[in-house]
Write a protein that holds these residues in place. Structure first.
Motif, PDB file in Angstrom:
ATOM      1  N   TYR B  31       0.824  -1.199   0.000  1.00 43.71           N
ATOM      2  CA  TYR B  31       0.000   0.000   0.000  1.00 43.71           C
ATOM      3  C   TYR B  31       0.862   1.255   0.000  1.00 43.71           C
ATOM      4  N   TYR B  33       0.481   5.826  -0.310  1.00 49.62           N
ATOM      5  CA  TYR B  33      -0.468   6.914  -0.092  1.00 49.62           C
ATOM      6  C   TYR B  33       0.214   8.251  -0.356  1.00 49.62           C
ATOM      7  N   TYR B  48      -4.443   7.003  -3.111  1.00 47.62           N
ATOM      8  CA  TYR B  48      -3.783   5.862  -2.540  1.00 47.62           C
ATOM      9  C   TYR B  48      -3.764   4.710  -3.542  1.00 47.62           C
ATOM     10  N   VAL B  50      -3.361   0.271  -3.631  1.00 44.40           N
ATOM     11  CA  VAL B  50      -3.269  -0.988  -2.889  1.00 44.40           C
ATOM     12  C   VAL B  50      -2.338  -1.988  -3.576  1.00 44.40           C
ATOM     13  N   ALA B  96      -0.283  -3.943   4.467  1.00 46.60           N
ATOM     14  CA  ALA B  96      -1.617  -4.190   5.015  1.00 46.60           C
ATOM     15  C   ALA B  96      -2.004  -5.609   4.689  1.00 46.60           C
TER      16      ALA B  96
END
Lengths: 111, 116
Positions: B31, B33, B48, B50, B96
């Motif tokens: 991830y 951002y 963002y 993923v 994550a």
């Protein structure tokens, strides 16, 4: 929508004077609550993750606690080097790792 | 281990100019951002990602664009700069996973942008 409110905005302490910073939050299913330290002109530095009510984490003079509605960052016998802005952030279960940040508490510890 | 590297550290743009803020991480985080931080305020999410090839809008995406062609890089493009984009921009990354393996962000040192 996730929300984070930190108080106070600023806190001035004498060296050795213990206190607490507050982070109130609303989130749809808490995945994690995070505390960061930010020094002037730098990026935030990760301190703690808390996952569930009742959990506590400690690091040197800092202890973070969590309830269902708020988190506290307790600072015991602070030193001038603890002066910084402390940011709180939350992630909900449905928002793909995105964190919502509070505006921070700026802590100044005077010798 | 460099963590998250942002370039440039400072930049002054004229209204209407464009630029790309670079961000690279070497921790194999999935991830990434982009946040902006206005004086005395918290961080607002711009975009963002993923994973490579996947991006999505955050809270304040207008005037910005991103791409993520590799796991390591996540550049932020400003088109037609406006004074309202004067801010400090932070790139961050995290791993994550599922369950409780959700770690905090690693931030870069920021890019201070002024639009005049």
């Amino acid at each position: 929508e996730d929300q984070v409110t930190q108080s106070p905005e600023a806190l001035r302490l004498q060296e050795g004077e213990s206190s607490s910073l507050n982070c109130s939050y609303t989130v749809s299913g808490l995945r994690g609550l995070f505390w960061y330290r930010q020094d002037p002109g730098k990026g935030p530095e990760f301190l703690f993750t808390l996952y569930s009510a009742g959990e506590e984490k400690e690091k040197e003079r800092l202890k973070a606690t969590l309830t269902k509605k708020e988190s506290f960052l307790h600072i015991t016998a602070p030193k001038p080097e603890d002066s910084a802005t402390y940011l709180c952030a939350v992630q909900g279960n449905t928002n793909a790792g995105k964190s919502t940040f509070g505006d921070g508490t700026t802590l100044t510890v005077k010798p | 281990n460099a963590g998250v590297t942002q370039t440039p550290k400072f930049r002054i743009l004229k209204i209407g100019q464009s630029m790309t803020l670079q961000c690279a991480q070497d921790m194999n985080h999935n991830y990434m951002y982009w946040y902006r931080q206005d004086p005395g305020m918290g961080l607002k999410l711009i975009y963002y990602s993923v994973g490579a090839g996947i991006t999505d809008k955050g809270e304040v995406p207008n005037g910005y664009n991103v791409s993520r062609s590799t796991t390591e890089d996540f550049p932020l493009r400003l088109e037609l700069a406006a004074p309202s984009q004067t801010s400090v921009y932070f790139c961050a990354s995290s791993y994550a996973g599922t369950g409780d393996t959700n770690y905090g962000y690693t931030f870069g040192s920021g890019t201070r942008l002024t639009v005049v």
